[in-house]
Write a protein that holds these residues in place. Structure first.
Motif, mmCIF file in Angstrom:
data_model
loop_
_atom_site.group_PDB
_atom_site.id
_atom_site.type_symbol
_atom_site.label_atom_id
_atom_site.label_comp_id
_atom_site.label_asym_id
_atom_site.label_seq_id
_atom_site.Cartn_x
_atom_site.Cartn_y
_atom_site.Cartn_z
ATOM 1 N N UNK A 176 0.837 -1.181 0.000
ATOM 2 C CA UNK A 176 0.000 0.000 0.000
ATOM 3 C C UNK A 176 0.873 1.232 0.000
ATOM 4 N N UNK A 177 0.441 2.248 0.711
ATOM 5 C CA UNK A 177 1.170 3.506 0.768
ATOM 6 C C UNK A 177 1.678 3.794 2.169
ATOM 7 N N UNK A 178 2.796 4.484 2.226
ATOM 8 C CA UNK A 178 3.252 5.123 3.445
ATOM 9 C C UNK A 178 3.245 6.628 3.155
ATOM 10 N N UNK A 179 2.460 7.358 3.909
ATOM 11 C CA UNK A 179 2.288 8.782 3.676
ATOM 12 C C UNK A 179 2.981 9.570 4.779
ATOM 13 N N UNK B 203 1.850 7.598 8.171
ATOM 14 C CA UNK B 203 0.637 6.791 8.234
ATOM 15 C C UNK B 203 0.706 5.683 7.187
ATOM 16 N N UNK B 204 0.259 4.516 7.579
ATOM 17 C CA UNK B 204 0.066 3.424 6.635
ATOM 18 C C UNK B 204 -1.327 3.558 6.034
ATOM 19 N N UNK B 205 -1.410 3.506 4.714
ATOM 20 C CA UNK B 205 -2.688 3.517 4.006
ATOM 21 C C UNK B 205 -2.833 2.157 3.335
ATOM 22 N N UNK B 206 -3.665 1.283 3.913
ATOM 23 C CA UNK B 206 -3.902 -0.035 3.338
ATOM 24 C C UNK B 206 -5.015 0.048 2.305
ATOM 25 N N UNK B 207 -4.828 -0.645 1.204
ATOM 26 C CA UNK B 207 -5.806 -0.621 0.125
ATOM 27 C C UNK B 207 -6.719 -1.834 0.183
ATOM 28 N N UNK B 208 -7.908 -1.688 -0.398
ATOM 29 C CA UNK B 208 -8.882 -2.781 -0.388
ATOM 30 C C UNK B 208 -8.414 -3.949 -1.255
ATOM 31 N N UNK B 209 -7.613 -3.654 -2.264
ATOM 32 C CA UNK B 209 -7.039 -4.699 -3.098
ATOM 33 C C UNK B 209 -5.786 -4.138 -3.761
ATOM 34 N N UNK C 183 -7.436 6.428 -3.233
ATOM 35 C CA UNK C 183 -6.221 7.008 -3.785
ATOM 36 C C UNK C 183 -6.383 7.026 -5.296
ATOM 37 N N UNK C 184 -6.154 8.171 -5.903
ATOM 38 C CA UNK C 184 -6.174 8.261 -7.358
ATOM 39 C C UNK C 184 -4.732 8.347 -7.830
ATOM 40 N N UNK C 185 -4.275 7.289 -8.495
ATOM 41 C CA UNK C 185 -2.905 7.245 -9.002
ATOM 42 C C UNK C 185 -2.860 7.870 -10.381
ATOM 43 N N UNK C 186 -1.915 8.780 -10.579
ATOM 44 C CA UNK C 186 -1.776 9.459 -11.867
ATOM 45 C C UNK C 186 -0.418 9.106 -12.464
ATOM 46 N N UNK D 60 -7.954 0.926 5.202
ATOM 47 C CA UNK D 60 -7.589 1.253 6.582
ATOM 48 C C UNK D 60 -6.469 2.272 6.610
ATOM 49 N N UNK D 61 -6.461 3.081 7.671
ATOM 50 C CA UNK D 61 -5.434 4.112 7.871
ATOM 51 C C UNK D 61 -5.023 4.079 9.336
#
Length: 249
Positions: free
Chosen positions: A164-167, A180-186, A216-219, A243-244
């Motif tokens: 996922x992401x680390x913000x 913050x850890x940003x966990x994705x649904x998939x 999250x919108x990835x560009x 989850x965050x």
């Protein structure tokens, strides 16, 4: 982040109050110090998520349903010397109802965030315990606690690590948390090639918490010949957030 009403769970000692210097140490490592509770949330009729002023997080399980506690602003904790350990003779009192504490467990930031978010998602008509953040200034436009949310306005950077992401955010604006850890649904492999991202709240608030619709919108830049238009441009892929929670790095 908004500041809420005074802490809903107040401490009432089972014995006469003792001076701090004569207070016994915690009976076990998992004991919650009710004297230093800084945030309390109720995710179910038998489950509380509690944070201490030192940042330790706990799950408190009750032995029976205690729905009245969620609407009683004067609910109290009965525990000898303020130590809540799940060892018996500890209660959550709401009006004339005594709800025995069945168990207390230390939990991590991820589980705490899940319980806190569940307290928001309860839709059975029962109000939840007000959360309290101590030593924080009142701010407008932020609808969640920094224990499981962050304001994307204060994002300084981000990275993708396969989970996922680390913000990275401003600690001064995020309850002292920097990451913050940003966990994705998939899985969202598009993040690997993304040059920028947008964080969007599904609730229309300036907080990313893992609420329904948070994403999250990835560009990513497209080279000529790629994509439908085959003329270059920017590709956008939306990745739902599950989850965050704050992490240490």
């Amino acid at each position: 982040m908004r500041t809420t009403a005074p802490l809903s769970l107040l401490l009432l000692l089972a014995a006469a109050p003792l001076a701090a210097s004569t207070r016994s140490p915690a009976p076990a490592p998992n004991c919650l110090d009710a004297r230093s509770m800084s945030e309390a949330r109720q995710s179910g009729e038998r489950t509380l998520a509690v944070m201490q002023a030192d940042g330790r997080r706990f799950r408190v399980d009750l032995a029976q349903d205690c729905p009245a506690a969620t609407v009683d602003a004067q609910a109290t904790v009965l525990a000898r010397e303020g130590w809540v350990c799940g060892h018996g003779n500890e209660y959550l009192r709401s009006g004339q109802q005594l709800c025995p504490v069945a168990a207390v467990a230390v939990i991590d930031a991820r589980e705490y965030a899940q319980l806190a978010l569940a307290s928001q998602r309860r839709d059975d008509g029962i109000a939840t315990l007000d959360a309290v953040e101590v030593k924080t200034e009142k701010r407008r436009g932020f609808g969640g606690s920094t224990s499981y949310c962050f304001n994307p306005r204060y994002m300084r950077g981000w990275s993708e690590d396969g989970k996922g992401l680390v913000v990275e955010v401003s600690p001064q604006r995020s309850g002292g948390h920097r990451y913050y850890r940003v966990e994705l649904a998939y899985s969202c492999p598009e993040l690997f090639n993304a040059h920028t991202i947008d964080l969007r709240s599904g609730m229309g608030i300036s907080a990313i918490c893992g609420n329904p619709g948070d994403s999250v919108v990835a560009k990513a830049e497209m080279r000529p010949g790629e994509g439908i238009a085959r003329g270059g441009g920017v590709s956008r892929v939306t990745c739902p957030i599950a989850s965050v929670y704050p992490i240490e790095q």
